[in-house]
Design a protein around this motif. Structure first.
Motif, PDB file in Angstrom:
ATOM      1  N   ALA A 124      39.276  39.766  38.336  1.00 40.85           N
ATOM      2  CA  ALA A 124      40.319  39.717  37.756  1.00 40.85           C
ATOM      3  C   ALA A 124      41.497  40.663  38.333  1.00 40.85           C
ATOM      4  O   ALA A 124      41.986  41.308  37.329  1.00 40.85           O
ATOM      5  N   LEU A 125      41.075  41.136  39.344  1.00 35.33           N
ATOM      6  CA  LEU A 125      42.041  42.167  39.667  1.00 35.33           C
ATOM      7  C   LEU A 125      43.098  41.512  40.671  1.00 35.33           C
ATOM      8  O   LEU A 125      42.874  40.699  41.934  1.00 35.33           O
ATOM      9  N   TYR A 126      44.561  41.775  40.234  1.00 35.11           N
ATOM     10  CA  TYR A 126      45.549  41.156  41.067  1.00 35.11           C
ATOM     11  C   TYR A 126      46.194  42.291  41.881  1.00 35.11           C
ATOM     12  O   TYR A 126      46.373  43.469  41.301  1.00 35.11           O
ATOM     13  N   ALA A 127      46.883  41.963  43.188  1.00 32.20           N
ATOM     14  CA  ALA A 127      47.416  43.080  43.847  1.00 32.20           C
ATOM     15  C   ALA A 127      48.874  42.587  44.226  1.00 32.20           C
ATOM     16  O   ALA A 127      48.877  41.463  44.730  1.00 32.20           O
ATOM     17  N   ASP A 128      50.030  43.417  44.067  1.00 28.85           N
ATOM     18  CA  ASP A 128      51.236  42.728  44.284  1.00 28.85           C
ATOM     19  C   ASP A 128      51.210  42.947  46.051  1.00 28.85           C
ATOM     20  O   ASP A 128      50.853  43.860  46.536  1.00 28.85           O
ATOM     21  N   PRO A 129      51.555  41.729  46.629  1.00 29.76           N
ATOM     22  CA  PRO A 129      51.830  41.459  48.063  1.00 29.76           C
ATOM     23  C   PRO A 129      52.546  42.747  48.794  1.00 29.76           C
ATOM     24  O   PRO A 129      52.234  43.012  50.040  1.00 29.76           O
ATOM     25  N   VAL A 130      53.452  43.249  48.298  1.00 31.10           N
ATOM     26  CA  VAL A 130      54.229  44.285  48.628  1.00 31.10           C
ATOM     27  C   VAL A 130      53.802  45.770  48.562  1.00 31.10           C
ATOM     28  O   VAL A 130      53.463  46.450  49.471  1.00 31.10           O
ATOM     29  N   SER A 131      53.788  46.050  47.349  1.00 32.50           N
ATOM     30  CA  SER A 131      53.605  47.418  47.017  1.00 32.50           C
ATOM     31  C   SER A 131      52.150  47.799  46.856  1.00 32.50           C
ATOM     32  O   SER A 131      51.645  48.801  47.111  1.00 32.50           O
ATOM     33  N   LEU A 132      51.040  46.723  47.000  1.00 31.57           N
ATOM     34  CA  LEU A 132      49.763  46.691  46.843  1.00 31.57           C
ATOM     35  C   LEU A 132      49.272  47.397  45.477  1.00 31.57           C
ATOM     36  O   LEU A 132      48.083  47.474  45.508  1.00 31.57           O
ATOM     37  N   ILE A 133      50.032  47.522  44.587  1.00 27.56           N
ATOM     38  CA  ILE A 133      49.640  47.931  43.048  1.00 27.56           C
ATOM     39  C   ILE A 133      48.962  46.937  42.333  1.00 27.56           C
ATOM     40  O   ILE A 133      48.987  45.743  42.516  1.00 27.56           O
ATOM     41  N   ILE A 134      47.895  47.496  41.990  1.00 19.11           N
ATOM     42  CA  ILE A 134      46.758  46.573  41.413  1.00 19.11           C
ATOM     43  C   ILE A 134      47.084  46.507  39.659  1.00 19.11           C
ATOM     44  O   ILE A 134      47.235  47.390  39.214  1.00 19.11           O
ATOM     45  N   SER A 135      46.995  45.137  39.415  1.00 20.10           N
ATOM     46  CA  SER A 135      47.211  44.847  38.005  1.00 20.10           C
ATOM     47  C   SER A 135      45.785  44.648  37.588  1.00 20.10           C
ATOM     48  O   SER A 135      44.979  43.472  37.944  1.00 20.10           O
ATOM     49  N   ASP A 136      45.345  45.514  36.423  1.00 15.86           N
ATOM     50  CA  ASP A 136      43.894  45.342  35.817  1.00 15.86           C
ATOM     51  C   ASP A 136      43.859  45.257  34.331  1.00 15.86           C
ATOM     52  O   ASP A 136      44.144  46.093  33.673  1.00 15.86           O
ATOM     53  N   TYR A 137      43.624  44.077  34.095  1.00 12.65           N
ATOM     54  CA  TYR A 137      44.116  43.765  32.436  1.00 12.65           C
ATOM     55  C   TYR A 137      42.370  43.920  31.782  1.00 12.65           C
ATOM     56  O   TYR A 137      42.728  43.934  30.341  1.00 12.65           O
ATOM     57  N   PHE A 138      41.413  43.929  32.396  1.00 14.52           N
ATOM     58  CA  PHE A 138      40.122  43.902  31.629  1.00 14.52           C
ATOM     59  C   PHE A 138      39.257  45.226  32.072  1.00 14.52           C
ATOM     60  O   PHE A 138      37.919  44.915  31.815  1.00 14.52           O
ATOM     61  N   GLY A 139      39.754  46.068  32.675  1.00 11.68           N
ATOM     62  CA  GLY A 139      38.818  47.089  32.986  1.00 11.68           C
ATOM     63  C   GLY A 139      37.979  47.183  34.208  1.00 11.68           C
ATOM     64  O   GLY A 139      36.955  47.579  34.673  1.00 11.68           O
ATOM     65  N   GLY A 140      38.284  46.006  35.016  1.00 11.44           N
ATOM     66  CA  GLY A 140      37.584  45.726  36.369  1.00 11.44           C
ATOM     67  C   GLY A 140      37.496  46.958  37.478  1.00 11.44           C
ATOM     68  O   GLY A 140      36.552  47.046  37.789  1.00 11.44           O
ATOM     69  N   LEU A 141      38.536  47.602  37.411  1.00 14.47           N
ATOM     70  CA  LEU A 141      38.431  48.825  38.255  1.00 14.47           C
ATOM     71  C   LEU A 141      37.248  49.895  37.886  1.00 14.47           C
ATOM     72  O   LEU A 141      36.656  50.240  38.701  1.00 14.47           O
ATOM     73  N   GLU A 142      37.219  50.040  36.741  1.00 12.72           N
ATOM     74  CA  GLU A 142      36.193  50.896  35.964  1.00 12.72           C
ATOM     75  C   GLU A 142      34.702  50.244  36.107  1.00 12.72           C
ATOM     76  O   GLU A 142      33.893  50.896  36.586  1.00 12.72           O
ATOM     77  N   ASP A 143      34.794  49.067  36.052  1.00  9.07           N
ATOM     78  CA  ASP A 143      33.289  48.262  36.193  1.00  9.07           C
ATOM     79  C   ASP A 143      32.747  48.280  37.631  1.00  9.07           C
ATOM     80  O   ASP A 143      31.696  48.588  37.938  1.00  9.07           O
ATOM     81  N   LEU A 144      33.902  48.047  38.423  1.00 15.69           N
ATOM     82  CA  LEU A 144      33.728  48.203  39.867  1.00 15.69           C
ATOM     83  C   LEU A 144      33.051  49.595  40.372  1.00 15.69           C
ATOM     84  O   LEU A 144      32.221  49.482  41.079  1.00 15.69           O
ATOM     85  N   GLU A 145      33.678  50.459  39.925  1.00  8.92           N
ATOM     86  CA  GLU A 145      33.304  51.825  40.382  1.00  8.92           C
ATOM     87  C   GLU A 145      31.866  52.264  39.689  1.00  8.92           C
ATOM     88  O   GLU A 145      31.064  53.022  40.354  1.00  8.92           O
ATOM     89  N   ALA A 146      31.568  51.439  38.614  1.00 10.38           N
ATOM     90  CA  ALA A 146      30.335  51.947  37.870  1.00 10.38           C
ATOM     91  C   ALA A 146      29.056  51.090  38.198  1.00 10.38           C
ATOM     92  O   ALA A 146      28.022  51.331  37.891  1.00 10.38           O
ATOM     93  N   GLY A 147      29.601  50.072  39.023  1.00 11.30           N
ATOM     94  CA  GLY A 147      28.481  48.925  39.464  1.00 11.30           C
ATOM     95  C   GLY A 147      28.058  48.091  38.178  1.00 11.30           C
ATOM     96  O   GLY A 147      27.090  47.751  37.987  1.00 11.30           O
ATOM     97  N   ARG A 148      29.059  47.726  37.525  1.00 14.40           N
ATOM     98  CA  ARG A 148      28.956  46.776  36.308  1.00 14.40           C
ATOM     99  C   ARG A 148      29.321  45.518  36.522  1.00 14.40           C
ATOM    100  O   ARG A 148      30.654  45.350  37.087  1.00 14.40           O
ATOM    101  N   VAL A 149      28.773  44.469  36.209  1.00 11.63           N
ATOM    102  CA  VAL A 149      29.194  43.125  36.426  1.00 11.63           C
ATOM    103  C   VAL A 149      29.216  42.663  34.866  1.00 11.63           C
ATOM    104  O   VAL A 149      28.169  42.511  34.184  1.00 11.63           O
ATOM    105  N   GLN A 150      30.462  42.345  34.193  1.00 11.09           N
ATOM    106  CA  GLN A 150      30.854  42.151  32.770  1.00 11.09           C
ATOM    107  C   GLN A 150      31.664  41.123  32.793  1.00 11.09           C
ATOM    108  O   GLN A 150      32.819  40.806  33.566  1.00 11.09           O
ATOM    109  N   PHE A 151      31.096  40.157  31.943  1.00 15.61           N
ATOM    110  CA  PHE A 151      32.274  38.780  31.714  1.00 15.61           C
ATOM    111  C   PHE A 151      33.474  39.292  30.849  1.00 15.61           C
ATOM    112  O   PHE A 151      33.331  40.260  30.310  1.00 15.61           O
ATOM    113  N   ILE A 152      34.460  38.665  31.244  1.00 15.57           N
ATOM    114  CA  ILE A 152      35.769  38.916  30.292  1.00 15.57           C
ATOM    115  C   ILE A 152      35.687  38.262  28.826  1.00 15.57           C
ATOM    116  O   ILE A 152      35.420  37.231  28.618  1.00 15.57           O
ATOM    117  N   GLY A 153      35.768  39.384  28.160  1.00 15.48           N
ATOM    118  CA  GLY A 153      35.641  38.973  26.668  1.00 15.48           C
ATOM    119  C   GLY A 153      34.202  38.543  26.121  1.00 15.48           C
ATOM    120  O   GLY A 153      33.191  39.047  26.675  1.00 15.48           O
TER     121      GLY A 153
END
Length: 391
Positions: A124-153
């Protein structure tokens, strides 16, 4: 604020044209392309989410000269046919009703609302097509870095929306996870019976994706312990899971790429009838059914040489059987399968009437030819002379 690295795919001219057509403020890259780019992995498919309705996407693309295909229009997806590869463009959605297989959705204009209906935080990670800024609403970046696969909610709620997410969880856990999520696995175990209601094609596709990963053996064992594997592949006992682990090791030793169908064969007992039954149940293609059945006839005590196996059953089946039996495939790698040089007409010319006897002689000579390592034509003529002397 996190930003997506400028990977090669983000520089594609055809993607820039798509963004220009739909509006950079109405579209974001989402899902696997964003996730895999952050991990430094190759990106195969690019998906986009948009505020525009499917009809608006089609109209905007048509105006810009971009071809489209209504590949998933019933659930809001239009495929933009681009020079460097298709892109699925899906309208933002929210679930209205689910039954564990299909969801009734309504279109939305809220990015977070769309993100909330996805399966895992890392998807659930979204990236702006111009700025490439990432929108992360549920901590996906932290989970990706930690190697965690977690359901949303709530995991149970996410699974009840689509029971295939149970299999997807274990696939993503195998690929990305370094830490287990006890709550997620408890939910998968508790709701595993829901897998029975899924189409066999969806189950087969997800199993294939899991088995195609570098080493799914440990995951398969855990799935069985949790009662998940038994719902989709009850034939896979601890013994067969051990066979899968051995196969993975032998593929690596032989420098052979992972193959989902071969690994499925490892999870089944070496009984042709069982393999055929599973192939029908999973609705595999005829070609895959035949290969799975052929692989099931493997034996560690096979008396035929690797070349003989390749000649009689084809290279793919021979490689499957050898690897499944713990043998090497060196002797058939790059080996050109020969053609049996004798024809029935040559036997008829020797005075044998056309019919079953000719077929019998051909088979006997061919068996001898194979057993002696495919000798040249002069030797085959000697075999023929020997047969004729005994007629």
């Amino acid at each position: 604020m996190s930003q997506l690295p400028a990977a090669p795919w983000t520089q594609r001219a055809d993607l820039a044209a798509l963004v220009a057509a739909l509006g950079h403020d109405k579209l974001r890259w989402v899902g696997g392309a964003v996730r895999d780019t952050l991990l430094g992995a190759d990106v195969r498919d690019v998906d986009a989410a948009t505020m525009l309705t499917p009809q608006e996407v089609i109209a905007a693309c048509t105006k810009a000269g971009i071809k489209t295909a209504p590949t998933g229009i019933d659930h809001g997806t239009i495929t933009a046919v681009l020079d460097d590869g298709p892109v699925e463009v899906t309208t933002l959605r929210k679930d209205v009703e689910t039954d564990g297989r299909h969801a009734k959705v309504e279109y939305s204009t809220e990015w977070q609302e769309d993100a909330s209906r996805r399966d895992f935080t890392i998807n659930a990670l979204y990236a702006d097509p111009v700025s490439l800024i990432i929108s992360d609403y549920f901590g996906g970046l932290e989970d990706l870095e930690a190697g965690r696969v977690q359901f949303i909610g709530d995991a149970r709620q996410r699974i009840r929306e689509d029971y295939l997410r149970i299999l997807r969880y274990f696939r993503f856990q195998t690929r990305f996870g370094s830490k287990l999520d006890p709550q997620a696995e408890e939910a998968c175990s508790e709701l595993a019976e829901g897998l029975r209601g899924l189409s066999r094609e969806r189950v087969a596709m997800e199993l294939s994706s899991l088995l195609g990963l570098p080493d799914p053996a440990e995951t398969a064992a855990r799935m069985r312990e949790l009662g998940v594997l038994g719902e989709v592949l009850p034939e896979a006992t601890p013994k067969e899971i051990g066979s899968l682990a051995k196969l993975v090791a032998n593929e690596l030793a032989n420098g052979i790429e992972p193959d989902p169908l071969r690994r499925l064969a490892a999870l089944l007992p070496p009984i042709r009838a069982v393999a055929e039954s599973v192939a029908v149940r999973l609705r595999l293609s005829r070609k895959k059914r035949e290969r799975l059945a052929c692989a099931s006839e493997r034996s560690p005590h096979d008396k035929e040489s690797p070349q003989a196996l390749a000649y009689r059953h084809g290279r793919a089946c021979a490689i499957d059987r050898l690897l499944l039996s713990g043998a090497s495939v060196d002797t058939i790698s790059g080996w050109e399968i020969p053609r049996f040089p004798l024809k029935g007409g040559e036997i008829v010319a020797r005075g044998i009437s056309a019919g079953p006897e000719v077929a019998t002689i051909l088979r006997q000579i061919e068996d001898r030819w194979v057993a002696e390592g495919f000798p040249d034509r002069a030797v085959v003529d000697r075999f023929l002379n020997d047969e004729m002397l005994h007629r």
